[in-house]
Write an enzyme that holds these catalytic residues in place. Structure first.
Site, mmCIF file in Angstrom:
data_model
loop_
_atom_site.group_PDB
_atom_site.id
_atom_site.type_symbol
_atom_site.label_atom_id
_atom_site.label_comp_id
_atom_site.label_asym_id
_atom_site.label_seq_id
_atom_site.Cartn_x
_atom_site.Cartn_y
_atom_site.Cartn_z
ATOM 1 N N GLU A 81 0.833 -1.204 0.000
ATOM 2 C CA GLU A 81 0.000 0.000 0.000
ATOM 3 C C GLU A 81 0.877 1.268 0.000
ATOM 4 O OE1 GLU A 81 -2.246 0.570 3.587
ATOM 5 O OE2 GLU A 81 -3.739 1.846 2.603
ATOM 6 N N LYS A 100 -9.570 2.262 -2.439
ATOM 7 C CA LYS A 100 -9.769 1.667 -1.105
ATOM 8 C C LYS A 100 -11.200 1.947 -0.637
ATOM 9 C CE LYS A 100 -7.351 1.863 3.389
ATOM 10 N NZ LYS A 100 -6.016 2.225 3.953
ATOM 11 N N CYS A 118 -5.770 -2.678 2.321
ATOM 12 C CA CYS A 118 -5.518 -2.550 3.765
ATOM 13 C C CYS A 118 -6.745 -2.765 4.671
ATOM 14 C CB CYS A 118 -4.844 -1.210 4.045
ATOM 15 S SG CYS A 118 -4.069 -1.174 5.695
#
Lengths: 389, 389
Positions: free
Chosen positions: B121, B198, B235
């Site tokens: 990330e 994300k 994440c």
């Protein structure tokens, strides 16, 4: 080769002989998170357990003190046990022996101060679905509301002031005598609060359960007991994150996962799924599995190309409690009957919800839409291809 | 106290010194499932890795042979690394050093035959969101379509005939210069296939990410590459089973989880969540996390009552690949840069879907409805109370 006792036993034995104290504590931290405190077992409970040959373990998982709420400490217990009599004995004797066994175990749990206890899946019988035979096994099914098992459980619940989750095979006389895989919840007052049925039914290996009963039609009930809001996700439902999620949406604080599962099939998944559910849904999970090898009178095949046989593989026990902060207790033995009691402070749930914000950041609208789209026969997945220019 | 190398290192060291061969293999079976085969590392790749001081590991996870389909073997790689220069160095130098580092690591992955690689990330920068400062950090953001990082990645992808997943901080000039946390997918042809953002943004501890960017608006794209259908769950999205689920509904075969997470916060959850997703959604997951401790120029607080400080805690690496059959590879080191390559046979996915039937038994209608109900402000949870009679 003999079955090994438990992962924890081996790790601790190996660690103590071969690792530094720091290294061993790191192994335990990475594997189990914040260590659950091992609490003392009352002598009277130990005496019962030793006399009747089962394991008792007591752990504690706390929360931070708060200014405006007192702690909400509840002792939650999960039971694992082998069948008592051979599967060839008369049905009534098999049930009676399990009834007696569970009275002994429940008595020990009571002596440890248990408030809520969950027995294992279909606890009054061998897990006969591998056979695909209807007789005599169907005779183990009984009424959830007033069968002999529920009556016994009501007596124990009242006597011990304990909420009891009793997973049985239910015969539903008001709907054609249909069989269901059902958990009955009995209040500590001795009243039947209700029942909840297994939502997802396996068709895998020896688990021919769809031969006997269908997917449950009772939704995702949460039972508001004096000792917290509890729900029951029976066995195969643990492979379905949406199922775990729905109990959380309905406000569950403790979800039990009474199971019957064997080593070769699912053991590496066992420490993962219930614990992931505790993390993702910010509640406690008590996961229990039966113990031992069950041998049936007639041979059967397992749909794996191997010759017919009469046994089911090893039910590996390993029952544990998982907490919303990612921690968990060690597991019970892989080979012995036992009861694991965990004192949990339910205040931990809101504390972790406020810390991690998984509910706040869940975006349920997005997923309600995604699932609704997916159910359409002409569903078009969101796909990206190599650009053609 | 020095950071321990890895859980696997300790377990193996302890096990070899203190357990029988059978016991050690049982520990590994229960923890990791069907063992991933450790494959030989080409000498040229080892030389690059040794010269540049990073770890290379190669594993294989196979499937049963089939009569009508050939195997679909793909080499999937995940990268973990520390930042190269101090956070106080000029931004351009910091980026250039990471660009060079990733070229070395990608070269070694190429020498191992990698087909699809995923970087960690926000790989071109330190993970500065702990600071809540906007300058100079915002200068790390760049265009997903034609920023310098994407241009470099396109060169590497074409040169190495490799699909590259490049998670960066995106500046979206066509929408007010807004910042997003985005993964760019570059085809092995060198063309940008697209980007995916994300979906879930943390507000926990030092992860003040909602200060910088919002929840993604690109849905759950699945990229149809020459080497399989891939998706990226960035994440914090790993804590959301619905997010993992939606990539599965859209047909993903390999989902990457590029992450940045520190030990005290999430380490016991790390082996659980990505692996649970692989099991529940019957796909492969490649999970990677950065390495090391990042120190920032100005002090900041972590919302935990402790004094201000300048560092972020230890990013614990431990990248791994999880398979749909419940198995996983060992993890990379907790302390060193590295690349883990796993040759997977994508045929395993349908084989496990047919075995476990988790998609067939999912009941999406039930959960589409449950989630739709939950989104209503006057939602009434399904609750059962003590009978009053």
């Amino acid at each position: 080769m003999a079955e090994v006792n438990s992962l924890e036993f081996l790790l601790t034995a190996a660690g103590e002989r071969a690792l530094s104290e720091h290294e061993l504590s790191e192994v335990k931290r990475i594997l189990y998170g914040n260590p659950a405190k091992e609490l003392e077992i009352p002598a009277e409970a130990s005496a019962v357990a030793d006399g009747k040959d089962f394991e008792v373990k007591v752990f504690g998982i706390g929360a931070s003190p708060e200014q405006t709420r007192p702690p909400r400490r509840v002792k939650v217990a999960v039971v694992q046990n082998a069948i008592v009599l051979p599967t060839t004995d008369p049905i009534k004797d098999q049930i009676a022996a399990l009834h007696q066994r569970m009275q002994d175990i429940t008595h020990a749990a009571y002596l440890c101060g248990t408030n809520v206890i969950c027995y294992q899946e279909a606890w009054t019988m061998p897990f006969f679905m591998c056979t695909r035979e209807k007789l005599p096994w169907g005779e183990f099914a009984e009424s959830a509301e007033n069968g002999p098992t529920t009556k016994l459980v009501q007596e124990m619940a009242k006597k011990y002031n304990m909420v009891i989750v009793s997973p049985i095979l239910e015969r539903d006389e008001t709907h054609g005598g249909t069989v269901w895989n059902t958990a009955v919840v009995v209040s500590n007052s001795g009243k039947v609060m209700g029942k909840t049925r297994k939502n997802h039914i396996p068709r895998v290996g020896d688990f021919n359960e769809s031969t006997y009963y269908l997917e449950g039609n009772t939704g995702h009930k949460v039972f508001h007991t004096q000792f917290g809001r509890i729900a029951i996700n029976i066995c195969y439902g643990r492979h379905h994150p949406l199922n775990w999620c729905a109990y959380g949406l309905n406000g569950a604080e403790i979800v039990f996962n009474p199971s019957a599962t064997v080593g070769a099939l699912s053991e590496p998944m066992w420490p993962i799924e219930a614990r992931n559910a505790a993390i993702a849904n910010t509640y406690f999970v008590g996961a229990n599995n039966r113990v031992g090898t069950e041998v049936f009178p007639n041979e059967f095949t397992s749909g794996d190309g191997k010759p017919a046989h009469k046994d089911f593989g090893h039910f590996y026990g390993s029952s544990y409690v998982a907490a919303p902060d990612g921690s968990r207790t060690p597991g019970l033995s892989r080979v012995r009957d036992g009861v694991l009691i965990c004192e949990v402070d339910l205040n931990l749930i809101q504390q972790i919800k406020d810390k991690w914000c998984l509910q706040m950041t869940m975006r349920p609208e997005l997923y309600a839409q995604a699932l609704a789209d997916y159910t359409k026969p002409d569903f078009k997945p969101q796909a990206v291809y190599e650009p053609t220019d």
